[in-house]
Scaffold this motif. Structure first.
Motif: not given
Length: 725
Positions: A39-42, A46-50, A55-58, A63-65
């Protein structure tokens, strides 16, 4: 009504659905059969899954795992602190629960692990409903066998917040066993020796070994043993630590001080591990890893095995523990089924093969077996699908005891009792009996806290029994409490009631008495004889006892608040996605029209119209890359309408000509087809007439045939004359 099984994994999630008389694993929005558990936040959404993976590296810090490993845990739990090594997002305390602090919509926010899992399940629900074109509600979800009561309650709560009805939480290896057994038609009968299978499941973050006995129509879990810190990510970390030392020595860079470089190295290590599972050696190359430095190494499989030697020494420990608990020997196991991505590592396969002295079995899909089993479990609970009857008997992994205050009137009363022992069949119900004159409390807790994962609180719940009082004779009220460990593995005291000892009459069975269903006994006159009865003391239920329950689950008011927040965030994400779609549509239209106005649309527009459209496109493009970079959906729609107002007549003329040409082509094709059909018919008719003429020409005339067969009239007369002379 849909039937959905969710294999909620530490690294990725697979979804199985029942359809087409079988189980399908569905694909997500980018056609992958597994969805990253991130689960990612900007600043916008939010960006979830794919989306989170992309955008995980940037966006590492947001970004939470490790969602599965954080839910239902407290921040002080050492296992939670360990997860910080695998997460760049800051894990923190949120009202006593483990959670994260991230930057969302331009400000710092905290979310509990339960909320994060609910966000992720909402995404999985969305993916599934789009694939099935049906609303998704009823699901089964897999959890590790080592999950405690509070972790299981948190998973149910997360499902509620996501709008899902979790029919059953099923242990990972139990789901695998169900998927294995329900399709087998050659299982032994009830009186035969059961088929014993050990399922070895080594995934991304943990390792479970479960021994299961199969008979026709049922499976019985006999023992389960786990290693919570043995999985693919441990191999990845060992490789990355090796890389860090090599890079520091060869390239003079320290990736341990650079989170993005570390993250890219972990990703490269994971790919290398997979290649080394099939090849004796493999290269590892990362461009511009850190300080514009390109790195390249060659790694051999033997080197990897040396790096993970401490791990490999633990490979057989859960298997040995499971065998000991089931009181079985190696020779008692009929099959060793391997599932989980990490079971592809040759060193692991070799160690387990050597331990059992027999070949391993890979008949199940190593990545999708749990999801298929979950879908079967959901189908068995669904009224819509007919599934072969197959009973699943799981077991209690942690012993549960009840404790209570001693009654003043019973000085020698025990104050604790282990009600559900380790290895008891689950689900299970037990009736507890208390003798009391006033209301009382009891608590449920795990009897052996050392067995629990990390430092999970052994307390499960507190139950206050109301309405208890002495009877008219100042005697004890006999209180009965129904304690149940349900399908999910969650404990509740479901109901309470009180009974009284009363004398009741019951018939006395006579020697040689006929069984139920036989004709009534009669005397010599054929009349029925009265049955003999006796008075016996029995406990008769007289009334209910209210029970106030306090457990580790989330309060309903808090859940409602989280559900409302999740719904609002989901709608915001949806609006952002639709806004981006309209922005991309506007940008695409600008380039498409600019190209076509001098191409296919050229002859359909006057010079004045062309000039107006070009000016509009240029102005909109300038706006789009300046103040229009981030605006609302309605503004993009309005800009698109402005362009369509000018371009619409031109496009209409072009379409009319294209339609006319298409109609002309269709008409010409129809005329040509009709002409061809007429020619074929004419040719066929001519052939038939020619054939008839040829048959008529070759047929002899009727008179010619008679003259050829009969003698001439004169000859016959002459012959007769000669005979007469």
């Amino acid at each position: 009504m849909s039937v959905v099984g969710i294999d909620f994994g530490a690294q990725s999630t697979k979804v199985g659905v029942a359809r087409n008389k079988g189980i399908d694993i569905i694909t997500n929005e980018v056609s992958n059969r597994s969805t990253p558990s991130l689960v990612g936040f900007s600043a916008r959404s939010r960006q979830i899954g794919e989306g989170a993976k992309t955008q995980e590296t940037s966006n590492l810090k947001n970004t939470v795992g490790s969602l599965k490993r954080l839910i239902g845990r407290s921040f002080s739990d050492p296992d939670v602190q360990l997860e910080q090594e695998y997460n760049s997002a800051a894990i923190c305390d949120v009202n006593g629960q483990a959670g994260v602090e991230v930057s969302y919509l331009g400000k710092k926010e905290k979310f509990t692990a339960t909320q994060l899992v609910a966000m992720y399940l909402t995404k999985i629900k969305d993916i599934t409903s789009k694939e099935l074109r049906l609303p998704v509600s009823d699901v089964t979800v897999s959890v590790p066998a080592w999950f405690s009561d509070v972790q299981r309650r948190a998973m149910i709560d997360a499902g509620d917040i996501a709008g899902l009805n979790v029919l059953r939480l099923v242990n990972d290896t139990t789901a695998t066993a169900l998927g294995y057994g329900i399709t087998k038609l050659d299982l032994p009968g009830p009186e035969e020796k059961p088929r014993r299978v050990i399922f070895v499941d080594i995934g991304y973050s943990d390792y479970t070994a479960t021994i299961v006995e199969f008979r026709k129509g049922e499976l019985n879990v006999k023992a389960t043993a786990c290693d919570r810190h043995f999985g693919g990510r441990n191999f990845d970390k060992a490789l990355t630590e090796h890389f860090a030392d090599e890079f520091k020595e060869k390239f003079k860079i320290d990736i341990r001080t650079h989170p993005k470089a570390w993250s890219r190295s972990v990703a490269a290590a994971e790919k290398l591990k997979k290649v080394l599972s099939a090849n004796p050696q493999a290269p590892m190359s990362i461009e511009s890893l850190m300080e514009d430095t390109d790195v390249r190494l060659m790694v051999k499989r033997e080197e990897l095995e040396t790096m993970v030697k401490p791990l490999l020494e633990r490979v057989t420990l859960p298997i040995e523990q499971a065998l000991a608990e089931a009181k079985l020997k190696v020779d008692d196991i009929d099959h060793i089924e391997m599932v989980g991505g990490c079971t592809r590592v040759p060193a692991i396969k070799d160690a387990i093969t050597k331990f059992f002295g027999k070949n391993l079995s890979f008949t199940l899909n190593q990545d999708e077996a749990i999801a298929r089993g979950c879908a079967f479990a959901c189908a068995t609970l669904s009224p819509v699908f007919r599934v072969r009857d197959f009973a699943v008997h799981d077991i209690v992994n942690y012993p549960i005891e009840f404790t209570w205050e001693q009654s003043p009137e019973i000085p020698d009363e025990d104050t604790s009792l282990t009600v559900f022992s380790r290895g008891n069949v689950m689900p299970s119900t037990k009736i507890l009996t208390f003798y009391r004159k006033q209301p009382f409390d009891l608590e449920a807790r795990y009897a052996n806290p050392d067995m629990l994962p990390g430092k999970v609180n052994p307390w499960i719940g507190r139950f206050s029994v109301k309405g208890v009082k002495a009877d008219a004779n100042d005697d004890f009220m006999i209180c009965k409490l129904k304690a149940r460990l349900n399908l999910h593995g969650i404990l509740n005291v479901e109901s309470g009631y009180y009974v009284e000892d009363m004398e009741v009459e019951e018939p006395v069975p006579e020697e040689g008495e006929k069984k139920d269903g036989d004709a009534m006994d009669t005397d010599a006159n054929g009349e029925g004889q009265p049955k003999k009865t006796r008075k016996v003391k029995k406990q008769v239920r007289k009334g209910d006892l209210p029970i106030a329950t306090g457990t580790g689950g989330t309060d309903q008011a808090v859940k409602d608040t989280w559900h409302e927040r999740e719904t609002a965030m989901y709608m915001e994400d949806k609006l952002v996605a639709e806004t981006d779609e309209k922005k991309n549509e506007l940008e695409g239209s600008i380039y498409e029209l600019r190209d076509k106005i001098d191409g296919v649309y050229s002859e359909f527009a006057s010079d004045d119209e062309k000039e107006k459209l070009r000016a509009k496109l240029s102005a909109t493009e300038d706006w789009l890359y300046e103040e229009g970079e981030d605006t609302t959906k309605s503004v993009y729609v309005a800009k698109m309408d402005d362009i369509r107002f000018i371009a619409g007549p031109i496009i209409q003329r072009y379409k009319e000509k294209v339609d006319a040409e298409r109609q002309a082509v269709l008409k010409a094709e129809e005329e040509a087809a009709a002409k061809k059909r007429a020619e074929i018919e004419a040719k066929k008719k001519a052939e038939e007439e020619a054939k008839k003429a040829e048959e008529a020409a070759n047929k002899p005339a009727e008179g010619d045939a008679e003259m050829k067969d009969a003698p001439a009239e004169g000859e016959t007369a002459q012959g007769e004359t000669e005979e007469k002379q």
